[in-house]
Design an enzyme around this catalytic site. Structure first.
Site, PDB file in Angstrom:
ATOM      1  CE  LYS A   1     -35.851 -25.749  59.231  1.00 17.69           C
ATOM      2  NZ  LYS A   1     -36.554 -24.504  59.239  1.00 17.69           N
TER       3      LYS A   1
ATOM      4  CE  LYS B   1     -38.602 -27.025  53.277  1.00 11.52           C
ATOM      5  NZ  LYS B   1     -39.235 -25.808  53.619  1.00 11.52           N
TER       6      LYS B   1
ATOM      7  CE  LYS C   1     -38.325 -17.947  54.369  1.00 10.00           C
ATOM      8  NZ  LYS C   1     -38.736 -19.030  55.255  1.00 10.00           N
TER       9      LYS C   1
HETATM   10  N1  AQP Z   1     -40.234 -25.633  48.832  1.00  6.91           N
HETATM   11  C1  AQP Z   1     -41.448 -25.312  49.239  1.00  6.91           C
HETATM   12  N2  AQP Z   1     -42.534 -25.625  48.514  1.00  6.91           N
HETATM   13  C2  AQP Z   1     -43.787 -25.274  48.911  1.00  6.91           C
HETATM   14  N3  AQP Z   1     -44.028 -24.589  50.068  1.00  6.91           N
HETATM   15  C3  AQP Z   1     -42.968 -24.246  50.824  1.00  6.91           C
HETATM   16  N4  AQP Z   1     -42.867 -23.575  51.986  1.00  6.91           N
HETATM   17  C4  AQP Z   1     -41.558 -23.509  52.348  1.00  6.91           C
HETATM   18  N5  AQP Z   1     -40.791 -24.114  51.437  1.00  6.91           N
HETATM   19  C5  AQP Z   1     -41.639 -24.586  50.468  1.00  6.91           C
HETATM   20  C6  AQP Z   1     -43.998 -23.012  52.696  1.00  6.91           C
HETATM   21  O1  AQP Z   1     -43.744 -21.614  52.889  1.00  6.91           O
HETATM   22  C7  AQP Z   1     -44.355 -21.208  54.118  1.00  6.91           C
HETATM   23  C8  AQP Z   1     -43.381 -20.442  54.936  1.00  6.91           C
HETATM   24  O2  AQP Z   1     -42.286 -21.275  55.292  1.00  6.91           O
HETATM   25  P1  AQP Z   1     -41.444 -20.940  56.580  1.00  6.91           P
HETATM   26  O3  AQP Z   1     -40.782 -19.644  56.381  1.00  6.91           O
HETATM   27  O4  AQP Z   1     -42.289 -20.996  57.765  1.00  6.91           O
HETATM   28  O5  AQP Z   1     -40.362 -22.033  56.796  1.00  6.91           O
HETATM   29  P2  AQP Z   1     -40.013 -23.360  56.096  1.00  6.91           P
HETATM   30  O6  AQP Z   1     -41.211 -24.190  55.840  1.00  6.91           O
HETATM   31  O7  AQP Z   1     -38.961 -23.997  56.947  1.00  6.91           O
HETATM   32  O8  AQP Z   1     -39.449 -22.800  54.718  1.00  6.91           O
HETATM   33  P3  AQP Z   1     -38.006 -22.610  54.194  1.00  6.91           P
HETATM   34  O9  AQP Z   1     -38.059 -21.651  53.083  1.00  6.91           O
HETATM   35  O10 AQP Z   1     -37.424 -23.943  53.898  1.00  6.91           O
HETATM   36  O11 AQP Z   1     -37.189 -21.924  55.354  1.00  6.91           O
HETATM   37  P4  AQP Z   1     -35.953 -22.474  56.158  1.00  6.91           P
HETATM   38  O12 AQP Z   1     -34.879 -22.702  55.141  1.00  6.91           O
HETATM   39  O13 AQP Z   1     -35.611 -21.383  57.102  1.00  6.91           O
HETATM   40  O14 AQP Z   1     -36.352 -23.708  56.849  1.00  6.91           O
HETATM   41  C9  AQP Z   1     -44.841 -22.473  54.826  1.00  6.91           C
HETATM   42  O15 AQP Z   1     -46.226 -22.597  54.628  1.00  6.91           O
HETATM   43  C10 AQP Z   1     -44.095 -23.571  54.126  1.00  6.91           C
HETATM   44  O16 AQP Z   1     -44.811 -24.787  54.137  1.00  6.91           O
END
Ligand code: AQP
Length: 328
Positions: A113, A195, A198
């Site tokens: 990040k 992966k 968001k």
């Molecule tokens: N691609 C994924 N596959 C499986 N699990 C996922 N999680 C996120 N992406 C995937 C799981 O969703 C939960 C919440 O995630 P988060 O909001 O805490 O942040 P993150 O892991 O950083 O997810 P994002 O969607 O990728 O957000 P951004 O783009 O803001 O970084 C967690 O349990 C995560 O493991």
């Protein structure tokens, strides 16, 4: 016998997607009767990268609404917004003072990040895992159901708890990550090497939980595949493997049954059938979301019930911590 405690959080960095649902939320709902649950929209984590205040306010409500729409209920789960419970920020500070910088330098999510943020990287982004440790440790959490990307952070929370307990005596329960055997890492549609996320710039990479049927069909139609023909669970072919995994998770069918079903069919057939499966799987959630957000005051009431319960437990833990450290 007392139920084991579960805690997990989700950021409001944007609309929730199928990865968040299959890797985390769906399992939270499935297990909620088995455990004593705390689920939280981690808005303090969300501001570790720049956010527009109005968009953020809406995203927080949308994420909270989707958690209830997906099936979490206030009887079995305490659902709340992180910043409504002050103990999270306070405990994070106390844990900062016992966490070595070197431990945080090893976190791969920070490396990824911070590369995107370049010179604007905040201290908060570096400290993200300590705030996460505070979230988890405040509630005497046994299990943290998360996607694979969060495994390293949960392990760090355990290390911090251990270090604190060693220094000051037993206060924290040592948590373990709980990662689903399938679905722990749902990949992007456009780029299946990464992966689903968001904050990914290409919005065709993710299926969002509130996408319309046409958006879902169109995103899947454009999804990256390969130049082969047969439809098999083969990890060396990430595009097809990802589509099949999503199909498996949403239908609950065995892999062999799925391969047999698609034998002799084209990638176009797979994408079209998967689109219908996704649309039908998300339909009840979308309907419930519209219902509950249309009901004046419902969400605020649910979240205030959650915050009150979480606050009571968190304050009690925080008091113990202050005492052990010598601040009270
Ligand atoms: N691609 C994924 N596959 C499986 N699990 C996922 N999680 C996120 N992406 C995937 C799981 O969703 C939960 C919440 O995630 P988060 O909001 O805490 O942040 P993150 O892991 O950083 O997810 P994002 O969607 O990728 O957000 P951004 O783009 O803001 O970084 C967690 O349990 C995560 O493991």
């Amino acid at each position: 016998m007392d139920k084991k405690r579960v805690f997990s959080g989700i950021q409001a960095t944007g609309s929730l997607h199928l990865g968040n649902y299959l890797g985390a939320i769906k399992n939270w709902v499935k297990m909620q009767e088995q455990f004593d649950n705390y689920f939280c929209v981690v808005d303090l984590h969300t501001i570790t990268v720049p956010q527009d205040p109005e968009v953020l306010r809406n995203n927080i409500r949308e994420v909270a609404g989707l958690l209830f729409a997906a099936g979490l209920n206030e009887k079995s789960s305490v659902v709340f917004i992180q910043s409504h419970v002050r103990a999270h920020a306070e405990l994070a500070w106390l844990l900062n003072c016992i966490t070595p910088m070197g431990w945080l330098h090893r976190m791969t999510q920070f490396k990824d990040k911070s590369e995107k943020q370049k010179e604007d990287v905040s201290v908060g982004l570096f400290d993200y895992p300590v705030l996460q440790a505070a979230d988890i440790l405040l509630y005497d959490t046994h299990f943290v159901p998360v996607g694979e990307d969060q495994k390293q952070h949960v392990e760090l929370s355990r290390d911090i708890a251990q270090r604190f307990n060693y220094r000051y005596g037993d206060v924290f329960v040592l948590p373990d990550a709980m990662i689903p055997p399938v679905g722990g890492r749902v990949m992007g549609l456009a780029n299946p090497e990464k992966k689903m996320s968001k904050s990914e710039d290409n919005k065709n990479d993710a299926i969002f939980l509130l996408d319309s049927p046409d958006q879902i069909r169109s995103k899947l139609k454009r999804g990256t595949t390969d130049s082969m023909r047969d439809i098999k669970f083969d990890e060396t072919r990430p595009g097809i493997y990802n589509l099949l995994t999503i199909y498996q998770l949403l239908t609950g069918k065995e892999r062999s049954e799925i391969e047999e079903h698609f034998s002799g069919k084209s990638y176009k057939d797979l994408k079209e059938q998967l689109a219908e499966v996704v649309i039908e799987s998300l339909r009840p959630l979308q309907e419930r979301y519209r219902e509950l957000t249309g009901e004046e005051g419902y969400l605020d009431e649910m979240l205030s019930i959650g915050a009150e319960k979480a606050d009571a437990r968190a304050e009690e833990k925080l008091r113990q911590v202050y005492k052990k450290i010598g601040l009270r």
